[in-house]
Design a protein around this motif. Structure first.
Motif, PDB file in Angstrom:
ATOM      1  N   ASP A   1       0.831  -1.215   0.000  1.00  0.00           N
ATOM      2  CA  ASP A   1       0.000   0.000   0.000  1.00  0.00           C
ATOM      3  C   ASP A   1       0.859   1.256   0.000  1.00  0.00           C
ATOM      4  O   ASP A   1       0.359   2.343   0.274  1.00  0.00           O
ATOM      5  CB  ASP A   1      -0.859   0.049   1.281  1.00  0.00           C
ATOM      6  N   HIS A   2       2.163   1.086  -0.193  1.00  0.00           N
ATOM      7  CA  HIS A   2       3.118   2.215  -0.249  1.00  0.00           C
ATOM      8  C   HIS A   2       3.355   2.907   1.080  1.00  0.00           C
ATOM      9  O   HIS A   2       3.839   4.031   1.120  1.00  0.00           O
ATOM     10  CB  HIS A   2       2.710   3.249  -1.312  1.00  0.00           C
ATOM     11  N   TYR A   3       3.000   2.232   2.165  1.00  0.00           N
ATOM     12  CA  TYR A   3       3.374   2.766   3.481  1.00  0.00           C
ATOM     13  C   TYR A   3       4.909   2.681   3.561  1.00  0.00           C
ATOM     14  O   TYR A   3       5.491   1.683   3.131  1.00  0.00           O
ATOM     15  CB  TYR A   3       2.714   1.929   4.578  1.00  0.00           C
ATOM     16  N   PRO A   4       5.591   3.728   4.072  1.00  0.00           N
ATOM     17  CA  PRO A   4       7.063   3.726   4.014  1.00  0.00           C
ATOM     18  C   PRO A   4       7.707   2.530   4.715  1.00  0.00           C
ATOM     19  O   PRO A   4       7.376   2.217   5.859  1.00  0.00           O
ATOM     20  CB  PRO A   4       7.453   5.031   4.720  1.00  0.00           C
ATOM     21  N   LEU A   5       8.627   1.918   4.024  1.00  0.00           N
ATOM     22  CA  LEU A   5       9.357   0.772   4.576  1.00  0.00           C
ATOM     23  C   LEU A   5      10.047   1.143   5.889  1.00  0.00           C
ATOM     24  O   LEU A   5      10.063   0.367   6.851  1.00  0.00           O
ATOM     25  CB  LEU A   5      10.412   0.308   3.555  1.00  0.00           C
ATOM     26  N   GLN A   6      10.591   2.361   5.919  1.00  0.00           N
ATOM     27  CA  GLN A   6      11.353   2.794   7.103  1.00  0.00           C
ATOM     28  C   GLN A   6      10.475   2.832   8.351  1.00  0.00           C
ATOM     29  O   GLN A   6      10.918   2.484   9.439  1.00  0.00           O
ATOM     30  CB  GLN A   6      11.945   4.197   6.858  1.00  0.00           C
ATOM     31  N   TYR A   7       9.217   3.258   8.191  1.00  0.00           N
ATOM     32  CA  TYR A   7       8.303   3.281   9.340  1.00  0.00           C
ATOM     33  C   TYR A   7       7.922   1.851   9.746  1.00  0.00           C
ATOM     34  O   TYR A   7       7.759   1.554  10.930  1.00  0.00           O
ATOM     35  CB  TYR A   7       7.028   4.065   9.018  1.00  0.00           C
ATOM     36  N   LEU A   8       7.774   0.982   8.755  1.00  0.00           N
ATOM     37  CA  LEU A   8       7.415  -0.409   9.066  1.00  0.00           C
ATOM     38  C   LEU A   8       8.528  -1.097   9.837  1.00  0.00           C
ATOM     39  O   LEU A   8       8.269  -1.879  10.750  1.00  0.00           O
ATOM     40  CB  LEU A   8       7.135  -1.178   7.770  1.00  0.00           C
ATOM     41  N   LEU A   9       9.769  -0.782   9.470  1.00  0.00           N
ATOM     42  CA  LEU A   9      10.902  -1.420  10.147  1.00  0.00           C
ATOM     43  C   LEU A   9      11.218  -0.726  11.471  1.00  0.00           C
ATOM     44  O   LEU A   9      11.847  -1.311  12.347  1.00  0.00           O
ATOM     45  CB  LEU A   9      12.138  -1.405   9.241  1.00  0.00           C
ATOM     46  N   GLY A  10      10.828   0.558  11.572  1.00  0.00           N
ATOM     47  CA  GLY A  10      11.037   1.289  12.826  1.00  0.00           C
ATOM     48  C   GLY A  10      12.424   1.859  12.994  1.00  0.00           C
ATOM     49  O   GLY A  10      12.704   2.529  13.990  1.00  0.00           O
ATOM     50  N   GLU A  11      13.299   1.586  12.049  1.00  0.00           N
ATOM     51  CA  GLU A  11      14.632   2.206  12.105  1.00  0.00           C
ATOM     52  C   GLU A  11      15.233   2.256  10.710  1.00  0.00           C
ATOM     53  O   GLU A  11      14.817   1.509   9.818  1.00  0.00           O
ATOM     54  CB  GLU A  11      15.558   1.486  13.077  1.00  0.00           C
ATOM     55  N   TRP A  12      16.199   3.164  10.554  1.00  0.00           N
ATOM     56  CA  TRP A  12      16.811   3.318   9.222  1.00  0.00           C
ATOM     57  C   TRP A  12      18.241   3.818   9.368  1.00  0.00           C
ATOM     58  O   TRP A  12      18.527   4.600  10.286  1.00  0.00           O
ATOM     59  CB  TRP A  12      15.990   4.323   8.394  1.00  0.00           C
ATOM     60  N   ASP A  13      19.089   3.352   8.483  1.00  0.00           N
ATOM     61  CA  ASP A  13      20.515   3.707   8.593  1.00  0.00           C
ATOM     62  C   ASP A  13      20.810   5.094   8.037  1.00  0.00           C
ATOM     63  O   ASP A  13      20.268   5.484   6.990  1.00  0.00           O
ATOM     64  CB  ASP A  13      21.373   2.697   7.812  1.00  0.00           C
ATOM     65  N   PHE A  14      21.688   5.795   8.733  1.00  0.00           N
ATOM     66  CA  PHE A  14      22.182   7.076   8.250  1.00  0.00           C
ATOM     67  C   PHE A  14      23.639   7.180   8.679  1.00  0.00           C
ATOM     68  O   PHE A  14      23.948   7.023   9.864  1.00  0.00           O
ATOM     69  CB  PHE A  14      21.367   8.234   8.847  1.00  0.00           C
ATOM     70  N   TYR A  15      24.509   7.399   7.736  1.00  0.00           N
ATOM     71  CA  TYR A  15      25.935   7.549   8.002  1.00  0.00           C
ATOM     72  C   TYR A  15      26.456   6.387   8.861  1.00  0.00           C
ATOM     73  O   TYR A  15      27.233   6.581   9.799  1.00  0.00           O
ATOM     74  CB  TYR A  15      26.191   8.902   8.697  1.00  0.00           C
ATOM     75  N   GLY A  16      25.962   5.191   8.544  1.00  0.00           N
ATOM     76  CA  GLY A  16      26.476   3.996   9.218  1.00  0.00           C
ATOM     77  C   GLY A  16      25.891   3.703  10.589  1.00  0.00           C
ATOM     78  O   GLY A  16      26.375   2.797  11.277  1.00  0.00           O
ATOM     79  N   ARG A  17      24.864   4.462  10.981  1.00  0.00           N
ATOM     80  CA  ARG A  17      24.241   4.183  12.276  1.00  0.00           C
ATOM     81  C   ARG A  17      22.728   4.070  12.092  1.00  0.00           C
ATOM     82  O   ARG A  17      22.163   4.693  11.193  1.00  0.00           O
ATOM     83  CB  ARG A  17      24.518   5.302  13.288  1.00  0.00           C
TER      84      ARG A  17
END
Ligand code: GLN
Length: 284
Positions: free
Chosen positions: A71-87
Protein backbone atom coordinates in the motif's frame (compact mmCIF):
# COMPACT_ATOMS: atom_id res chain seq x y z
CA UNK A 1 -0.88 -26.51 18.54
CA UNK A 2 2.39 -25.93 16.70
CA UNK A 3 3.45 -22.34 17.09
CA UNK A 4 6.89 -22.64 15.47
CA UNK A 5 7.98 -23.79 12.04
CA UNK A 6 11.09 -24.02 9.93
CA UNK A 7 11.52 -21.69 6.99
CA UNK A 8 14.10 -21.33 4.24
CA UNK A 9 15.27 -17.71 4.09
CA UNK A 10 15.94 -17.82 0.37
CA UNK A 11 12.44 -19.09 -0.39
CA UNK A 12 10.86 -16.49 1.86
CA UNK A 13 13.07 -13.82 0.23
CA UNK A 14 11.92 -14.79 -3.27
CA UNK A 15 8.30 -14.75 -2.14
CA UNK A 16 8.55 -11.29 -0.60
CA UNK A 17 10.48 -9.96 -3.58
CA UNK A 18 7.88 -11.24 -6.02
CA UNK A 19 5.00 -9.87 -3.98
CA UNK A 20 6.61 -6.44 -3.66
CA UNK A 21 7.69 -6.49 -7.31
CA UNK A 22 4.36 -5.17 -8.51
CA UNK A 23 4.36 -2.25 -6.10
CA UNK A 24 7.83 -0.90 -5.30
CA UNK A 25 10.92 0.09 -7.31
CA UNK A 26 13.57 -2.02 -5.57
CA UNK A 27 11.81 -5.17 -4.31
CA UNK A 28 15.07 -7.11 -3.88
CA UNK A 29 16.62 -4.46 -1.62
CA UNK A 30 13.41 -4.09 0.39
CA UNK A 31 12.99 -7.86 0.83
CA UNK A 32 16.54 -7.99 2.20
CA UNK A 33 15.88 -5.13 4.60
CA UNK A 34 12.70 -6.79 5.89
CA UNK A 35 14.41 -10.13 6.49
CA UNK A 36 17.35 -8.41 8.11
CA UNK A 37 14.99 -6.69 10.55
CA UNK A 38 12.62 -9.54 11.37
CA UNK A 39 14.91 -12.56 11.32
CA UNK A 40 18.29 -10.82 11.70
CA UNK A 41 19.17 -12.42 8.37
CA UNK A 42 22.32 -11.37 6.52
CA UNK A 43 22.48 -11.29 2.75
CA UNK A 44 24.65 -14.40 2.96
CA UNK A 45 21.95 -16.24 4.95
CA UNK A 46 19.52 -15.47 2.14
CA UNK A 47 21.94 -16.54 -0.62
CA UNK A 48 22.69 -19.93 0.91
CA UNK A 49 19.06 -20.54 1.92
CA UNK A 50 19.77 -20.72 5.65
CA UNK A 51 16.99 -22.22 7.73
CA UNK A 52 15.30 -20.53 10.66
CA UNK A 53 12.79 -21.76 13.17
CA UNK A 54 10.30 -18.96 13.52
CA UNK A 55 7.15 -18.32 15.48
CA UNK A 56 3.69 -17.92 14.03
CA UNK A 57 3.78 -14.43 15.48
CA UNK A 58 6.91 -13.55 13.48
CA UNK A 59 5.36 -14.85 10.26
CA UNK A 60 2.21 -12.85 10.92
CA UNK A 61 4.32 -9.77 11.53
CA UNK A 62 6.22 -10.39 8.29
CA UNK A 63 3.02 -10.73 6.27
CA UNK A 64 1.63 -7.57 7.82
CA UNK A 65 4.72 -5.61 6.82
CA UNK A 66 4.69 -6.87 3.24
CA UNK A 67 0.99 -6.12 2.87
CA UNK A 68 1.31 -2.57 4.22
CA UNK A 69 4.32 -2.00 2.00
CA UNK A 70 2.19 -2.97 -1.01
CA UNK A 71 0.00 0.00 0.00
CA UNK A 72 3.12 2.22 -0.25
CA UNK A 73 3.37 2.77 3.48
CA UNK A 74 7.06 3.73 4.01
CA UNK A 75 9.36 0.77 4.58
CA UNK A 76 11.35 2.79 7.10
CA UNK A 77 8.30 3.28 9.34
CA UNK A 78 7.41 -0.41 9.07
CA UNK A 79 10.90 -1.42 10.15
CA UNK A 80 11.04 1.29 12.83
CA UNK A 81 14.63 2.21 12.11
CA UNK A 82 16.81 3.32 9.22
CA UNK A 83 20.52 3.71 8.59
CA UNK A 84 22.18 7.08 8.25
CA UNK A 85 25.93 7.55 8.00
CA UNK A 86 26.48 4.00 9.22
CA UNK A 87 24.24 4.18 12.28
CA UNK A 88 20.67 3.12 12.86
CA UNK A 89 18.11 5.82 13.78
CA UNK A 90 14.69 5.05 15.21
CA UNK A 91 11.90 6.41 13.02
CA UNK A 92 8.13 6.27 12.90
CA UNK A 93 5.11 8.34 11.98
CA UNK A 94 5.59 11.98 12.85
CA UNK A 95 9.31 12.18 12.10
CA UNK A 96 11.02 12.72 8.75
CA UNK A 97 12.91 9.68 7.50
CA UNK A 98 16.69 10.26 7.20
CA UNK A 99 17.78 10.42 3.56
CA UNK A 100 21.14 9.46 2.09
CA UNK A 101 21.22 12.89 0.35
CA UNK A 102 21.61 14.50 3.76
CA UNK A 103 24.95 12.76 4.30
CA UNK A 104 26.46 15.37 1.98
CA UNK A 105 25.57 18.09 4.50
CA UNK A 106 27.11 16.05 7.31
CA UNK A 107 30.30 15.60 5.30
CA UNK A 108 30.57 19.35 4.69
CA UNK A 109 30.04 19.97 8.38
CA UNK A 110 32.70 17.46 9.44
CA UNK A 111 35.16 18.84 6.93
CA UNK A 112 34.62 22.37 8.24
CA UNK A 113 35.04 21.21 11.85
CA UNK A 114 38.27 19.31 11.21
CA UNK A 115 40.72 22.06 12.24
CA UNK A 116 38.59 23.28 15.19
CA UNK A 117 38.84 21.86 18.68
CA UNK A 118 35.78 21.68 20.98
CA UNK A 119 33.58 23.50 18.45
CA UNK A 120 30.04 24.58 19.26
CA UNK A 121 27.49 23.27 16.77
CA UNK A 122 23.79 24.03 16.38
CA UNK A 123 21.40 21.78 14.40
CA UNK A 124 18.05 23.45 13.67
CA UNK A 125 14.88 21.54 12.72
CA UNK A 126 16.58 18.33 13.84
CA UNK A 127 13.82 15.75 13.35
CA UNK A 128 15.24 12.28 14.12
CA UNK A 129 18.54 14.00 14.91
CA UNK A 130 20.44 12.29 12.13
CA UNK A 131 22.53 15.41 11.35
CA UNK A 132 23.30 16.70 14.84
CA UNK A 133 23.76 13.29 16.45
CA UNK A 134 26.05 12.10 13.66
CA UNK A 135 28.21 15.21 14.00
CA UNK A 136 28.40 14.70 17.78
CA UNK A 137 29.33 11.04 17.37
CA UNK A 138 31.95 11.72 14.73
CA UNK A 139 33.35 14.59 16.77
CA UNK A 140 32.99 13.70 20.45
CA UNK A 141 34.78 16.91 21.45
CA UNK A 142 32.06 19.05 19.81
CA UNK A 143 29.33 20.60 21.91
CA UNK A 144 26.19 20.04 19.85
CA UNK A 145 22.73 21.52 20.44
CA UNK A 146 19.69 20.28 18.51
CA UNK A 147 16.36 22.12 18.24
CA UNK A 148 13.10 20.47 17.18
CA UNK A 149 9.58 21.85 17.54
CA UNK A 150 7.36 18.83 16.95
CA UNK A 151 6.85 16.90 20.22
CA UNK A 152 6.59 13.61 18.34
CA UNK A 153 9.78 14.20 16.35
CA UNK A 154 11.43 15.42 19.56
CA UNK A 155 10.70 12.12 21.29
CA UNK A 156 12.59 10.33 18.48
CA UNK A 157 15.43 12.83 18.79
CA UNK A 158 15.70 12.12 22.52
CA UNK A 159 15.54 8.38 22.09
CA UNK A 160 18.13 8.34 19.30
CA UNK A 161 20.40 10.57 21.37
CA UNK A 162 20.11 8.18 24.28
CA UNK A 163 20.50 4.99 22.25
CA UNK A 164 23.49 6.22 20.29
CA UNK A 165 25.10 7.90 23.29
CA UNK A 166 25.55 11.15 21.35
CA UNK A 167 25.29 13.47 24.36
CA UNK A 168 23.63 16.21 22.33
CA UNK A 169 21.74 18.94 24.14
CA UNK A 170 18.18 18.57 22.79
CA UNK A 171 15.74 21.49 22.97
CA UNK A 172 12.02 21.23 22.29
CA UNK A 173 11.03 24.47 20.62
CA UNK A 174 10.59 26.48 17.46
CA UNK A 175 13.89 27.48 15.84
CA UNK A 176 12.16 30.57 14.43
CA UNK A 177 11.38 31.99 17.86
CA UNK A 178 14.20 34.35 18.80
CA UNK A 179 15.98 33.37 22.00
CA UNK A 180 15.13 29.67 21.85
CA UNK A 181 18.84 28.97 22.11
CA UNK A 182 21.59 31.10 23.61
CA UNK A 183 25.12 31.92 22.57
CA UNK A 184 27.36 31.68 19.54
CA UNK A 185 28.06 28.65 17.37
CA UNK A 186 31.04 27.86 15.14
CA UNK A 187 28.75 25.90 12.88
CA UNK A 188 25.00 26.14 12.32
CA UNK A 189 23.41 23.39 10.22
CA UNK A 190 19.86 22.81 9.12
CA UNK A 191 17.78 20.65 6.84
CA UNK A 192 14.56 22.66 7.15
CA UNK A 193 11.29 21.94 5.35
CA UNK A 194 11.86 23.05 1.77
CA UNK A 195 9.19 21.63 -0.52
CA UNK A 196 7.09 24.10 -2.50
CA UNK A 197 3.30 24.20 -2.66
CA UNK A 198 3.48 22.43 -5.98
CA UNK A 199 5.85 19.73 -4.65
CA UNK A 200 3.38 19.03 -1.85
CA UNK A 201 0.55 18.62 -4.35
CA UNK A 202 2.60 16.10 -6.31
CA UNK A 203 4.06 14.08 -3.43
CA UNK A 204 4.96 10.45 -3.99
CA UNK A 205 2.55 8.22 -2.01
CA UNK A 206 5.27 7.14 0.47
CA UNK A 207 6.16 10.75 1.34
CA UNK A 208 2.48 11.54 2.02
CA UNK A 209 2.82 9.46 5.18
CA UNK A 210 5.61 11.74 6.45
CA UNK A 211 4.83 14.84 8.54
CA UNK A 212 3.94 17.71 6.26
CA UNK A 213 5.37 20.21 8.73
CA UNK A 214 8.79 18.65 8.14
CA UNK A 215 8.43 19.04 4.38
CA UNK A 216 6.55 22.20 3.52
CA UNK A 217 8.56 25.40 3.10
CA UNK A 218 5.59 27.58 2.08
CA UNK A 219 4.61 28.56 -1.49
CA UNK A 220 8.18 28.84 -2.84
CA UNK A 221 9.82 26.38 -0.42
CA UNK A 222 12.21 29.07 0.81
CA UNK A 223 10.44 30.35 3.92
CA UNK A 224 12.76 28.70 6.46
CA UNK A 225 15.94 29.81 4.68
CA UNK A 226 14.76 33.42 4.77
CA UNK A 227 13.89 33.28 8.47
CA UNK A 228 16.79 31.16 9.66
CA UNK A 229 19.39 33.18 7.78
CA UNK A 230 18.16 36.43 9.28
CA UNK A 231 17.94 35.01 12.80
CA UNK A 232 21.08 32.91 12.96
CA UNK A 233 23.83 34.68 10.98
CA UNK A 234 24.30 37.01 13.99
CA UNK A 235 25.02 33.88 16.07
CA UNK A 236 28.12 32.98 14.05
CA UNK A 237 31.51 34.27 15.15
CA UNK A 238 34.03 35.37 12.53
CA UNK A 239 35.10 32.24 10.64
CA UNK A 240 31.82 30.48 11.56
CA UNK A 241 29.81 28.59 8.96
CA UNK A 242 26.13 28.30 8.09
CA UNK A 243 25.28 25.11 6.17
CA UNK A 244 21.89 24.20 4.71
CA UNK A 245 20.46 21.24 2.91
CA UNK A 246 18.33 22.57 0.06
CA UNK A 247 15.78 21.30 -2.45
CA UNK A 248 16.52 20.89 -6.13
CA UNK A 249 17.03 24.24 -7.87
CA UNK A 250 17.02 26.36 -4.68
CA UNK A 251 20.78 27.06 -4.66
CA UNK A 252 20.77 30.50 -6.25
CA UNK A 253 17.99 31.89 -4.10
CA UNK A 254 19.61 30.54 -0.94
CA UNK A 255 23.10 31.72 -1.95
CA UNK A 256 21.63 35.19 -2.52
CA UNK A 257 20.11 35.22 0.96
CA UNK A 258 23.45 34.26 2.46
CA UNK A 259 25.23 36.91 0.50
CA UNK A 260 22.64 39.54 1.51
CA UNK A 261 23.37 38.53 5.13
CA UNK A 262 27.07 39.31 4.42
CA UNK A 263 28.24 35.70 4.37
CA UNK A 264 31.22 35.02 2.10
CA UNK A 265 32.88 32.02 0.40
CA UNK A 266 29.47 30.64 -0.52
CA UNK A 267 29.70 27.06 -1.79
CA UNK A 268 27.19 24.79 -3.47
CA UNK A 269 27.72 21.04 -3.14
CA UNK A 270 26.16 18.22 -5.14
CA UNK A 271 24.70 15.00 -3.75
CA UNK A 272 25.46 11.56 -5.22
CA UNK A 273 22.70 12.05 -7.78
CA UNK A 274 24.42 15.17 -9.08
CA UNK A 275 21.81 17.53 -7.61
CA UNK A 276 23.06 20.59 -5.72
CA UNK A 277 21.92 19.64 -2.23
CA UNK A 278 23.90 21.80 0.11
CA UNK A 279 24.79 25.51 0.35
CA UNK A 280 27.33 26.84 2.83
CA UNK A 281 28.50 30.35 3.70
CA UNK A 282 31.12 31.77 6.04
CA UNK A 283 31.16 34.81 8.27
CA UNK A 284 34.25 36.97 7.75
N1 GLN B 1 14.25 15.50 1.02
C1 GLN B 1 12.86 15.52 1.36
C2 GLN B 1 12.05 15.13 0.16
O1 GLN B 1 12.45 15.40 -0.96
C3 GLN B 1 12.46 16.88 1.86
C4 GLN B 1 13.08 17.17 3.16
C5 GLN B 1 12.88 18.59 3.56
O2 GLN B 1 11.90 19.25 3.22
N2 GLN B 1 13.83 19.08 4.25
O3 GLN B 1 10.98 14.58 0.29
Amino acid sequence: MVDRKEIDLQKVYVKIKNTLGNYVETPDFEAQQILRQIFKATYNDILIGAKRTVSVEQMRNLKGIVLRRCDHYPLQYLLGEWDFYGRSFLVGEGVLIPRADTEVLVEQALCFLKPLSTPRVLDLCSGSGCIGLTIALERPDAQVTAVEKSPVAFSYLLENNERLGAKVECLLGDALVPGIVEGMFDLIVSNPPYLTKQDIEELQTEVQFEPVEALYGEEDGLYFYRELTELYVPRLPRGGMLAYEIGEGQQDAVAEMMSAAALKSICQIRDYNGIIRCVTGMKE
